[in-house]
Write a protein that holds these residues in place. Structure first.
Motif, PDB file in Angstrom:
ATOM      1  N   PRO A  16      -6.572   0.694 -18.855  1.00 33.69           N
ATOM      2  CA  PRO A  16      -5.847  -0.575 -19.374  1.00 33.69           C
ATOM      3  C   PRO A  16      -4.499  -0.280 -19.979  1.00 33.69           C
ATOM      4  CG  PRO A  16      -7.887  -0.056 -20.430  1.00 33.69           C
ATOM      5  CD  PRO A  16      -7.976   0.928 -19.396  1.00 33.69           C
ATOM      6  N   ARG A  17      -4.242   0.918 -20.158  1.00 31.13           N
ATOM      7  CA  ARG A  17      -3.005   1.269 -21.207  1.00 31.13           C
ATOM      8  C   ARG A  17      -2.042   1.450 -20.133  1.00 31.13           C
ATOM      9  NH1 ARG A  17      -5.137   6.140 -24.226  1.00 31.13           N
ATOM     10  NH2 ARG A  17      -6.094   6.492 -22.263  1.00 31.13           N
ATOM     11  N   ASP A  18      -2.351   1.341 -18.850  1.00 27.96           N
ATOM     12  CA  ASP A  18      -1.439   1.836 -17.716  1.00 27.96           C
ATOM     13  C   ASP A  18      -1.325   0.374 -16.939  1.00 27.96           C
ATOM     14  OD1 ASP A  18       0.482   2.856 -15.962  1.00 27.96           O
ATOM     15  OD2 ASP A  18      -1.175   4.086 -14.912  1.00 27.96           O
ATOM     16  N   PRO A  19      -0.959  -0.830 -17.189  1.00 22.69           N
ATOM     17  CA  PRO A  19      -0.868  -1.846 -16.598  1.00 22.69           C
ATOM     18  C   PRO A  19      -0.046  -1.810 -15.368  1.00 22.69           C
ATOM     19  CG  PRO A  19       0.245  -2.551 -18.518  1.00 22.69           C
ATOM     20  CD  PRO A  19      -0.030  -0.858 -18.599  1.00 22.69           C
ATOM     21  N   LEU A  20      -0.149  -2.593 -14.270  1.00 18.66           N
ATOM     22  CA  LEU A  20       0.743  -2.801 -13.095  1.00 18.66           C
ATOM     23  C   LEU A  20       1.881  -3.459 -13.380  1.00 18.66           C
ATOM     24  CD1 LEU A  20       0.779  -2.110 -10.154  1.00 18.66           C
ATOM     25  CD2 LEU A  20      -0.245  -4.244  -9.574  1.00 18.66           C
ATOM     26  N   ASP A  21       2.980  -3.011 -12.847  1.00 22.77           N
ATOM     27  CA  ASP A  21       4.251  -3.628 -13.363  1.00 22.77           C
ATOM     28  C   ASP A  21       4.447  -4.512 -12.081  1.00 22.77           C
ATOM     29  OD1 ASP A  21       6.898  -4.326 -13.758  1.00 22.77           O
ATOM     30  OD2 ASP A  21       7.695  -2.322 -14.222  1.00 22.77           O
ATOM     31  N   THR A  22       4.149  -5.711 -12.248  1.00 23.84           N
ATOM     32  CA  THR A  22       4.306  -6.570 -11.112  1.00 23.84           C
ATOM     33  C   THR A  22       5.918  -7.033 -10.718  1.00 23.84           C
ATOM     34  OG1 THR A  22       4.102  -8.525 -12.447  1.00 23.84           O
ATOM     35  CG2 THR A  22       2.265  -7.593 -11.658  1.00 23.84           C
TER      36      THR A  22
ATOM     37  N   LEU B  62       0.992  -1.190  -0.093  1.00 31.78           N
ATOM     38  CA  LEU B  62      -0.032  -0.047  -0.094  1.00 31.78           C
ATOM     39  C   LEU B  62       0.837   1.274   0.124  1.00 31.78           C
ATOM     40  CD1 LEU B  62      -2.921  -1.200   2.394  1.00 31.78           C
ATOM     41  CD2 LEU B  62      -2.908  -0.589   0.032  1.00 31.78           C
ATOM     42  N   GLN B  63       2.028   1.222   0.255  1.00 37.77           N
ATOM     43  CA  GLN B  63       2.904   2.306   0.274  1.00 37.77           C
ATOM     44  C   GLN B  63       3.366   2.587  -1.176  1.00 37.77           C
ATOM     45  OE1 GLN B  63       6.283   1.366   2.865  1.00 37.77           O
ATOM     46  NE2 GLN B  63       5.281   1.502   4.612  1.00 37.77           N
ATOM     47  N   HIS B  64       3.216   1.789  -1.986  1.00 39.77           N
ATOM     48  CA  HIS B  64       3.433   1.947  -3.659  1.00 39.77           C
ATOM     49  C   HIS B  64       2.259   2.743  -4.225  1.00 39.77           C
ATOM     50  CE1 HIS B  64       4.694   0.967  -7.903  1.00 39.77           C
ATOM     51  NE2 HIS B  64       5.720   0.862  -7.196  1.00 39.77           N
ATOM     52  N   PRO B  65       2.564   4.005  -4.851  1.00 42.50           N
ATOM     53  CA  PRO B  65       1.829   4.755  -5.690  1.00 42.50           C
ATOM     54  C   PRO B  65       0.563   4.107  -6.608  1.00 42.50           C
ATOM     55  CG  PRO B  65       3.952   5.336  -6.378  1.00 42.50           C
ATOM     56  CD  PRO B  65       4.058   4.449  -5.084  1.00 42.50           C
ATOM     57  N   ASP B  66       1.312   2.765  -7.128  1.00 41.95           N
ATOM     58  CA  ASP B  66       0.419   2.212  -8.083  1.00 41.95           C
ATOM     59  C   ASP B  66      -0.637   1.284  -7.635  1.00 41.95           C
ATOM     60  OD1 ASP B  66       1.823   3.609 -10.148  1.00 41.95           O
ATOM     61  OD2 ASP B  66       3.329   1.779 -10.502  1.00 41.95           O
ATOM     62  N   VAL B  67      -0.708   1.181  -6.326  1.00 43.24           N
ATOM     63  CA  VAL B  67      -1.587   0.131  -5.441  1.00 43.24           C
ATOM     64  C   VAL B  67      -2.721   1.003  -4.724  1.00 43.24           C
ATOM     65  CG1 VAL B  67      -1.691  -1.785  -3.774  1.00 43.24           C
ATOM     66  CG2 VAL B  67       0.266  -1.505  -5.425  1.00 43.24           C
ATOM     67  N   ALA B  68      -3.842   0.568  -5.119  1.00 48.48           N
ATOM     68  CA  ALA B  68      -5.000   1.088  -4.280  1.00 48.48           C
ATOM     69  C   ALA B  68      -5.364   0.279  -3.270  1.00 48.48           C
ATOM     70  CB  ALA B  68      -6.230   1.441  -5.378  1.00 48.48           C
ATOM     71  N   ALA B  69      -5.406  -1.064  -3.257  1.00 47.85           N
ATOM     72  CA  ALA B  69      -5.524  -2.024  -2.131  1.00 47.85           C
ATOM     73  C   ALA B  69      -4.971  -3.212  -2.294  1.00 47.85           C
ATOM     74  CB  ALA B  69      -7.311  -2.294  -2.387  1.00 47.85           C
ATOM     75  N   ALA B  70      -4.887  -3.926  -1.270  1.00 49.70           N
ATOM     76  CA  ALA B  70      -3.903  -5.174  -1.258  1.00 49.70           C
ATOM     77  C   ALA B  70      -4.647  -6.152  -0.320  1.00 49.70           C
ATOM     78  CB  ALA B  70      -2.492  -4.806  -1.017  1.00 49.70           C
ATOM     79  N   CYS B  71      -4.251  -7.364  -0.609  1.00 46.58           N
ATOM     80  CA  CYS B  71      -4.570  -8.518   0.522  1.00 46.58           C
ATOM     81  C   CYS B  71      -3.783  -9.890   0.107  1.00 46.58           C
ATOM     82  CB  CYS B  71      -6.109  -8.973   0.393  1.00 46.58           C
ATOM     83  SG  CYS B  71      -6.535 -10.432   1.264  1.00 46.58           S
TER      84      CYS B  71
ATOM     85  N   CYS C 228      -2.754 -10.220  -3.790  1.00 48.11           N
ATOM     86  CA  CYS C 228      -3.965  -9.747  -4.723  1.00 48.11           C
ATOM     87  C   CYS C 228      -4.177  -8.436  -4.537  1.00 48.11           C
ATOM     88  CB  CYS C 228      -5.013 -10.602  -4.150  1.00 48.11           C
ATOM     89  SG  CYS C 228      -4.731 -12.219  -4.053  1.00 48.11           S
ATOM     90  N   VAL C 229      -3.768  -7.706  -5.534  1.00 45.69           N
ATOM     91  CA  VAL C 229      -3.896  -5.789  -5.482  1.00 45.69           C
ATOM     92  C   VAL C 229      -4.976  -5.368  -6.394  1.00 45.69           C
ATOM     93  CG1 VAL C 229      -1.633  -5.764  -4.654  1.00 45.69           C
ATOM     94  CG2 VAL C 229      -1.986  -5.972  -7.075  1.00 45.69           C
ATOM     95  N   VAL C 230      -5.163  -4.374  -6.049  1.00 43.43           N
ATOM     96  CA  VAL C 230      -6.058  -3.606  -7.098  1.00 43.43           C
ATOM     97  C   VAL C 230      -5.331  -2.307  -7.415  1.00 43.43           C
ATOM     98  CG1 VAL C 230      -8.186  -2.156  -7.044  1.00 43.43           C
ATOM     99  CG2 VAL C 230      -8.379  -4.162  -5.722  1.00 43.43           C
ATOM    100  N   PRO C 231      -5.203  -2.261  -8.562  1.00 37.56           N
ATOM    101  CA  PRO C 231      -4.146  -1.083  -9.124  1.00 37.56           C
ATOM    102  C   PRO C 231      -5.039   0.341  -8.818  1.00 37.56           C
ATOM    103  CG  PRO C 231      -4.403  -2.668 -10.910  1.00 37.56           C
ATOM    104  CD  PRO C 231      -5.423  -3.014  -9.809  1.00 37.56           C
ATOM    105  N   ALA C 232      -4.169   1.230  -8.750  1.00 40.54           N
ATOM    106  CA  ALA C 232      -4.429   2.658  -8.408  1.00 40.54           C
ATOM    107  C   ALA C 232      -4.934   3.162  -9.854  1.00 40.54           C
ATOM    108  CB  ALA C 232      -3.583   3.552  -7.995  1.00 40.54           C
ATOM    109  N   SER C 233      -4.465   2.826 -10.813  1.00 41.55           N
ATOM    110  CA  SER C 233      -4.989   3.224 -12.153  1.00 41.55           C
ATOM    111  C   SER C 233      -6.075   2.222 -12.757  1.00 41.55           C
ATOM    112  CB  SER C 233      -3.949   3.296 -13.244  1.00 41.55           C
ATOM    113  OG  SER C 233      -4.235   3.669 -14.537  1.00 41.55           O
ATOM    114  N   THR C 234      -7.164   2.842 -13.316  1.00 40.42           N
ATOM    115  CA  THR C 234      -8.144   2.053 -14.017  1.00 40.42           C
ATOM    116  C   THR C 234      -7.896   2.006 -15.542  1.00 40.42           C
ATOM    117  OG1 THR C 234      -9.758   3.881 -13.979  1.00 40.42           O
ATOM    118  CG2 THR C 234      -9.949   2.343 -12.088  1.00 40.42           C
TER     119      THR C 234
END
Length: 118
Positions: free
Chosen positions: A51-57, A18-27, A43-49
């Protein structure tokens, strides 16, 4: 949660995510690997919705490794549009764990995003 026989706090890993700016929620849940040992899966919910900005795992995993013990770092990071919740609004960890297990056992590759992940 046990990680290969060693106790790890899922909350510690979630707080780091959750400290990462690209993560909105995490479990973080424990999912057994092929040897039957529980491994942490984030299991994370990206901050950006967008689709052209995918989460860099890979970057997110590296971010976790900066401060967390290696055995607590997530072995996989799955993206969700939303995490399932209980009637009181808390994350339903059991349901998240079941969904993560289902996605990981669906014949997907061992690393990187799963099919259908954004």
């Amino acid at each position: 949660m046990g990680c290969g026989g060693i106790w790890a706090s899922p909350h510690e890993v979630e707080n780091r995510l959750l400290q990462h700016p690209d993560v909105a929620a995490a479990c973080v849940v424990a999912v057994p690997d092929t040897d039957g040992l529980d491994r942490p899966v984030a299991c994370v919910v990206p901050a950006s919705t967008d689709p052209r900005d995918p989460l860099d795992t890979d970057a997110l995993t590296a971010f976790c490794r900066q401060t967390l013990a290696s055995y607590t770092c997530p072995r996989r990071i799955l993206t969700f549009t939303a995490l399932p919740t209980t009637g009181t609004g808390k994350v339903n960890r059991r349901q998240v764990q079941q969904q993560a297990l289902g996605r990981l056992t669906a014949g997907t590759p061992a690393h990187g995003p799963l099919p259908g992940e954004t």
